[in-house]
Design a protein around this motif. Structure first.
Motif, PDB file in Angstrom:
ATOM      1  N   ARG A 181       0.838  -1.200   0.000  1.00  0.00           N
ATOM      2  CA  ARG A 181       0.000   0.000   0.000  1.00  0.00           C
ATOM      3  C   ARG A 181       0.872   1.247   0.000  1.00  0.00           C
ATOM      4  O   ARG A 181       1.857   1.331   0.733  1.00  0.00           O
ATOM      5  N   GLY A 182       0.488   2.217  -0.795  1.00  0.00           N
ATOM      6  CA  GLY A 182       1.255   3.447  -0.880  1.00  0.00           C
ATOM      7  C   GLY A 182       1.360   4.185   0.432  1.00  0.00           C
ATOM      8  O   GLY A 182       2.371   4.839   0.706  1.00  0.00           O
ATOM      9  N   ASP A 183       0.332   4.093   1.262  1.00  0.00           N
ATOM     10  CA  ASP A 183       0.344   4.779   2.554  1.00  0.00           C
ATOM     11  C   ASP A 183       1.416   4.234   3.487  1.00  0.00           C
ATOM     12  O   ASP A 183       1.770   4.891   4.464  1.00  0.00           O
ATOM     13  N   TRP A 184       1.910   3.029   3.202  1.00  0.00           N
ATOM     14  CA  TRP A 184       2.933   2.436   4.070  1.00  0.00           C
ATOM     15  C   TRP A 184       4.329   2.960   3.771  1.00  0.00           C
ATOM     16  O   TRP A 184       5.232   2.826   4.597  1.00  0.00           O
ATOM     17  N   LEU A 185       4.544   3.526   2.596  1.00  0.00           N
ATOM     18  CA  LEU A 185       5.894   3.841   2.131  1.00  0.00           C
ATOM     19  C   LEU A 185       6.437   5.095   2.802  1.00  0.00           C
ATOM     20  O   LEU A 185       5.765   6.126   2.870  1.00  0.00           O
ATOM     21  N   LYS A 186       7.670   5.014   3.277  1.00  0.00           N
ATOM     22  CA  LYS A 186       8.296   6.180   3.887  1.00  0.00           C
ATOM     23  C   LYS A 186       8.965   7.029   2.808  1.00  0.00           C
ATOM     24  O   LYS A 186       9.276   6.529   1.708  1.00  0.00           O
ATOM     25  N   PRO A 187       9.207   8.314   3.069  1.00  0.00           N
ATOM     26  CA  PRO A 187       9.915   9.142   2.092  1.00  0.00           C
ATOM     27  C   PRO A 187      11.265   8.521   1.739  1.00  0.00           C
ATOM     28  O   PRO A 187      11.984   8.029   2.605  1.00  0.00           O
ATOM     29  N   LEU A 190       0.616   6.487  -7.393  1.00  0.00           N
ATOM     30  CA  LEU A 190       0.442   7.939  -7.407  1.00  0.00           C
ATOM     31  C   LEU A 190       1.521   8.664  -6.613  1.00  0.00           C
ATOM     32  O   LEU A 190       1.915   9.781  -6.963  1.00  0.00           O
ATOM     33  N   ARG A 191       2.032   8.045  -5.562  1.00  0.00           N
ATOM     34  CA  ARG A 191       3.054   8.687  -4.729  1.00  0.00           C
ATOM     35  C   ARG A 191       4.449   8.606  -5.344  1.00  0.00           C
ATOM     36  O   ARG A 191       5.321   9.400  -4.990  1.00  0.00           O
ATOM     37  N   ALA A 192       4.645   7.659  -6.247  1.00  0.00           N
ATOM     38  CA  ALA A 192       6.005   7.343  -6.701  1.00  0.00           C
ATOM     39  C   ALA A 192       6.330   7.955  -8.061  1.00  0.00           C
ATOM     40  O   ALA A 192       5.447   8.194  -8.892  1.00  0.00           O
ATOM     41  N   SER A 193       7.618   8.157  -8.280  1.00  0.00           N
ATOM     42  CA  SER A 193       8.134   8.405  -9.624  1.00  0.00           C
ATOM     43  C   SER A 193       8.260   7.042 -10.302  1.00  0.00           C
ATOM     44  O   SER A 193       8.863   6.121  -9.741  1.00  0.00           O
ATOM     45  N   LEU A 194       7.697   6.896 -11.497  1.00  0.00           N
ATOM     46  CA  LEU A 194       7.542   5.591 -12.125  1.00  0.00           C
ATOM     47  C   LEU A 194       8.636   5.311 -13.150  1.00  0.00           C
ATOM     48  O   LEU A 194       8.930   6.147 -14.016  1.00  0.00           O
ATOM     49  N   PHE A 195       9.204   4.103 -13.057  1.00  0.00           N
ATOM     50  CA  PHE A 195      10.234   3.641 -13.979  1.00  0.00           C
ATOM     51  C   PHE A 195       9.923   2.195 -14.368  1.00  0.00           C
ATOM     52  O   PHE A 195       9.301   1.462 -13.602  1.00  0.00           O
ATOM     53  N   ASP A 240      14.143  12.312  -0.641  1.00  0.00           N
ATOM     54  CA  ASP A 240      12.786  12.000  -0.196  1.00  0.00           C
ATOM     55  C   ASP A 240      11.906  11.413  -1.290  1.00  0.00           C
ATOM     56  O   ASP A 240      10.787  10.962  -1.024  1.00  0.00           O
ATOM     57  N   GLU A 241      12.369  11.415  -2.518  1.00  0.00           N
ATOM     58  CA  GLU A 241      11.580  10.902  -3.638  1.00  0.00           C
ATOM     59  C   GLU A 241      11.291   9.414  -3.452  1.00  0.00           C
ATOM     60  O   GLU A 241      12.174   8.626  -3.121  1.00  0.00           O
ATOM     61  N   ILE A 242      10.044   9.028  -3.643  1.00  0.00           N
ATOM     62  CA  ILE A 242       9.664   7.612  -3.664  1.00  0.00           C
ATOM     63  C   ILE A 242       9.746   7.145  -5.114  1.00  0.00           C
ATOM     64  O   ILE A 242       9.179   7.774  -6.007  1.00  0.00           O
ATOM     65  N   THR A 243      10.465   6.069  -5.347  1.00  0.00           N
ATOM     66  CA  THR A 243      10.631   5.557  -6.712  1.00  0.00           C
ATOM     67  C   THR A 243       9.995   4.177  -6.830  1.00  0.00           C
ATOM     68  O   THR A 243      10.003   3.394  -5.874  1.00  0.00           O
ATOM     69  N   LEU A 244       9.445   3.902  -7.992  1.00  0.00           N
ATOM     70  CA  LEU A 244       8.830   2.607  -8.285  1.00  0.00           C
ATOM     71  C   LEU A 244       9.401   2.098  -9.593  1.00  0.00           C
ATOM     72  O   LEU A 244       9.324   2.783 -10.620  1.00  0.00           O
ATOM     73  N   PHE A 245       9.978   0.903  -9.546  1.00  0.00           N
ATOM     74  CA  PHE A 245      10.507   0.249 -10.744  1.00  0.00           C
ATOM     75  C   PHE A 245       9.685  -0.993 -11.014  1.00  0.00           C
ATOM     76  O   PHE A 245       9.602  -1.892 -10.175  1.00  0.00           O
ATOM     77  N   LYS A 246       9.037  -1.040 -12.182  1.00  0.00           N
ATOM     78  CA  LYS A 246       8.246  -2.202 -12.557  1.00  0.00           C
ATOM     79  C   LYS A 246       8.999  -2.999 -13.605  1.00  0.00           C
ATOM     80  O   LYS A 246       9.272  -2.527 -14.712  1.00  0.00           O
TER      81      LYS A 246
END
Length: 313
Positions: free
Chosen positions: A205-211, A234-239, A286-292
């Motif tokens: 869940r996105g709400d769980w992710l720390k900065p 929505l919270r993450a920068s997507l890669f 502080d950026e949250i990153t997401l790699f799929k």
């Protein structure tokens, strides 16, 4: 034609060398058509799937991976994913090697995630959560630990005993691994969260992710599957590893796209961009990153060449 078994493939694909081979291949590029997916029974998602993944260089090598995905195999004590790789000479079409591809696939997948993390995870990242305890989990843990000092590695699995067994195995290798019973608490502490499951519903869940967290999504390789929720996206920068795979196969990207929550332009970069230096990757602490990751035939080819050339003598 040389036959190369899993043990010899594994010996050739040490993570530092494999990550370097992947970086080189993503920088130089090769031809890789979209993989072929064939459901063995379109009316039953549990009946299995056949995948075909070709790739070739302009000069050098041509390869084809054939794999089966059988979700019910774990109940039979068999791997869910089984595969072989056939490597050819690109110019003559001569078959050069037939390889067992289980180690090739798991190691190149883990190496791609670790390679992406060199651009996307904080340099100071020390705590990792592994979601899933299947065949990919130890590979991802070992790969992320390559060149990075991880001080705490938690494993969560829906079957807690399986997580405990894997934690004990990796702890015996000297890694700081433990089983976690509370996925929310473990995710909230983690700098790197890696997921490798066959889930069709979000687990993170996105709400769980720390900065500053980095989310590495490896499982859920069809549009109907998913490991993260909308808030995480929505919270993450997507890669992504490849835009073609991300936009055609990744439920974590496709589902929020179809819902209108994100646009294709929200995908900041793929591994081509990161390896070629056309995108810097992470831009702040502080950026949250997401790699799929959906996997790419290019990655298989890079790993197969490395394995073949190491075993050619």
């Amino acid at each position: 034609m040389r036959i190369i078994e899993n043990a010899d493939v594994a010996a050739a694909l040490a993570y530092p060398a494999l990550m370097a081979a992947l970086r080189k291949m993503f920088t130089e590029g090769c031809n890789q058509p979209l993989r072929h997916h064939h459901a063995l029974d379109p009316d039953n998602s549990q009946s299995g799937m056949l995948l075909l993944m070709p790739a070739w260089q302009a000069d050098g090598y041509l390869g084809l991976k054939t794999l089966t995905v059988m979700p019910e195999n774990s109940a039979k004590g068999l791997p869910s994913i089984q595969s072989v790789y056939l490597l050819f000479d690109r110019d003559s079409g001569t078959p050069l090697a037939l390889m067992a591809a289980e180690e090739l696939t798991s190691r190149r997948t883990a190496a791609a995630s670790a390679l992406a993390a060199t651009y996307l995870a904080r340099k100071s990242a020390e705590k990792m959560l592994m979601v899933g305890a299947g065949a990919m989990a130890p590979c991802l843990i070992r790969a992320h630990a390559t060149g990075r000092r991880l001080t705490d590695i938690a494993i969560w699995n829906h079957n807690a005993e399986k997580a405990e067994r894997l934690a004990a195995t990796l702890k015996a290798e000297g890694l700081p691994v433990r089983a976690a019973l509370d996925i929310e608490a473990a995710a909230g502490e983690a700098d790197i969260i890696s997921t490798a499951t066959l889930s069709s519903a979000p687990l993170i869940r996105g709400d769980w992710l720390k900065p500053g967290a980095h989310l590495d999504l490896v499982g859920a390789f069809t549009p109907a599957m998913r490991e993260s929720d909308d808030q995480a996206v929505l919270r993450a920068s997507l890669f992504v590893d490849t835009r073609t795979g991300g936009l055609n196969e990744a439920g974590d990207i496709i589902q929020p796209l179809k819902a209108g929550l994100i646009d294709e332009s929200d995908i900041r970069a793929d591994l081509y961009d990161l390896c070629r230096g056309t995108h810097p990757g992470r831009t702040s602490e502080d950026e949250i990153t997401l790699f799929k990751s959906t996997g790419a035939a290019l990655e298989d080819l890079a790993a197969a060449i490395l394995a073949f050339e190491a075993n050619r003598a």
